[in-house]
Write a protein that holds these residues in place. Structure first.
Motif, short mmCIF file in Angstrom:
data_model
loop_
_atom_site.label_atom_id
_atom_site.label_comp_id
_atom_site.label_asym_id
_atom_site.label_seq_id
_atom_site.Cartn_x
_atom_site.Cartn_y
_atom_site.Cartn_z
N ARG A 89 0.88 -1.17 0.00
CA ARG A 89 0.00 0.00 0.00
C ARG A 89 0.91 1.21 0.00
O ARG A 89 1.89 1.24 0.76
N PHE A 114 -1.78 0.57 -4.87
CA PHE A 114 -1.53 -0.77 -4.33
C PHE A 114 -0.70 -1.56 -5.33
O PHE A 114 -0.72 -1.27 -6.53
N ALA A 124 -10.26 -0.37 -0.22
CA ALA A 124 -9.02 -1.01 -0.64
C ALA A 124 -9.31 -2.38 -1.26
O ALA A 124 -10.28 -3.04 -0.90
N ALA A 130 -3.87 -7.67 -4.66
CA ALA A 130 -2.64 -6.88 -4.61
C ALA A 130 -1.39 -7.73 -4.43
O ALA A 130 -0.27 -7.23 -4.57
#
Length: 145
Positions: A89, A114, A124, A130
């Motif tokens: 992140r 990300f 997110a 990710a």
């Protein structure tokens, strides 16, 4: 045969330990990160590295770094990682207050991103979206938005 001849010679335990531990160093990998599309003005880039879905969801990072973001770009490295899956992140702190600022409805007003340039649905992304496989040295790019 004498009993003392069965004991290791002085220094032998060090050599044996070094031989046993040598492969562990070979298993370490580096994660090299380039961040682009940041603000033209100088800002501080905050980067957090996660090694699990629970940590990623709870914002409990394995490691974190900050670095200057100049001309909208920065590069950094996480070294000596055990092979596995990791997610990143990042955000550009454009006003120097040390946090990702949001508008009244909670949407970020500073640039963020990300790994895998993953996007979430009203928040997110999840860890799997990710996550990067880091088995050997890896180079990745995050485009801030």
């Amino acid at each position: 045969m004498h009993f003392l001849s069965l004991l290791p010679r002085p220094g032998a335990h060090i050599l044996c330990g070094a031989i046993l531990l040598a492969p562990l160093g070979a298993l370490a990998a580096d994660l090299n990160l380039s961040v682009t599309d940041g603000p033209a003005a100088e800002a501080t880039l905050y980067v957090a590295l996660y090694d699990s879905a629970a940590g990623f969801a709870g914002s409990k990072s394995l490691a974190a770094q900050t670095t200057p973001l100049r001309g909208g770009a920065a590069q950094l490295r996480f070294t000596g990682l055990v092979p596995g899956r990791y997610a990143l992140r990042v955000f550009a702190d454009e006003n120097g207050n040390g946090k990702l600022d949001t508008n009244p409805v909670g949407m970020p007003i500073e640039r963020y991103g990300f790994s895998n340039d993953a996007k979430g649905n009203r928040g997110a992304p999840d860890f799997e979206a990710a996550a990067l496989n880091v088995e050997t040295d890896v180079q990745t790019v995050i485009h801030l938005r």
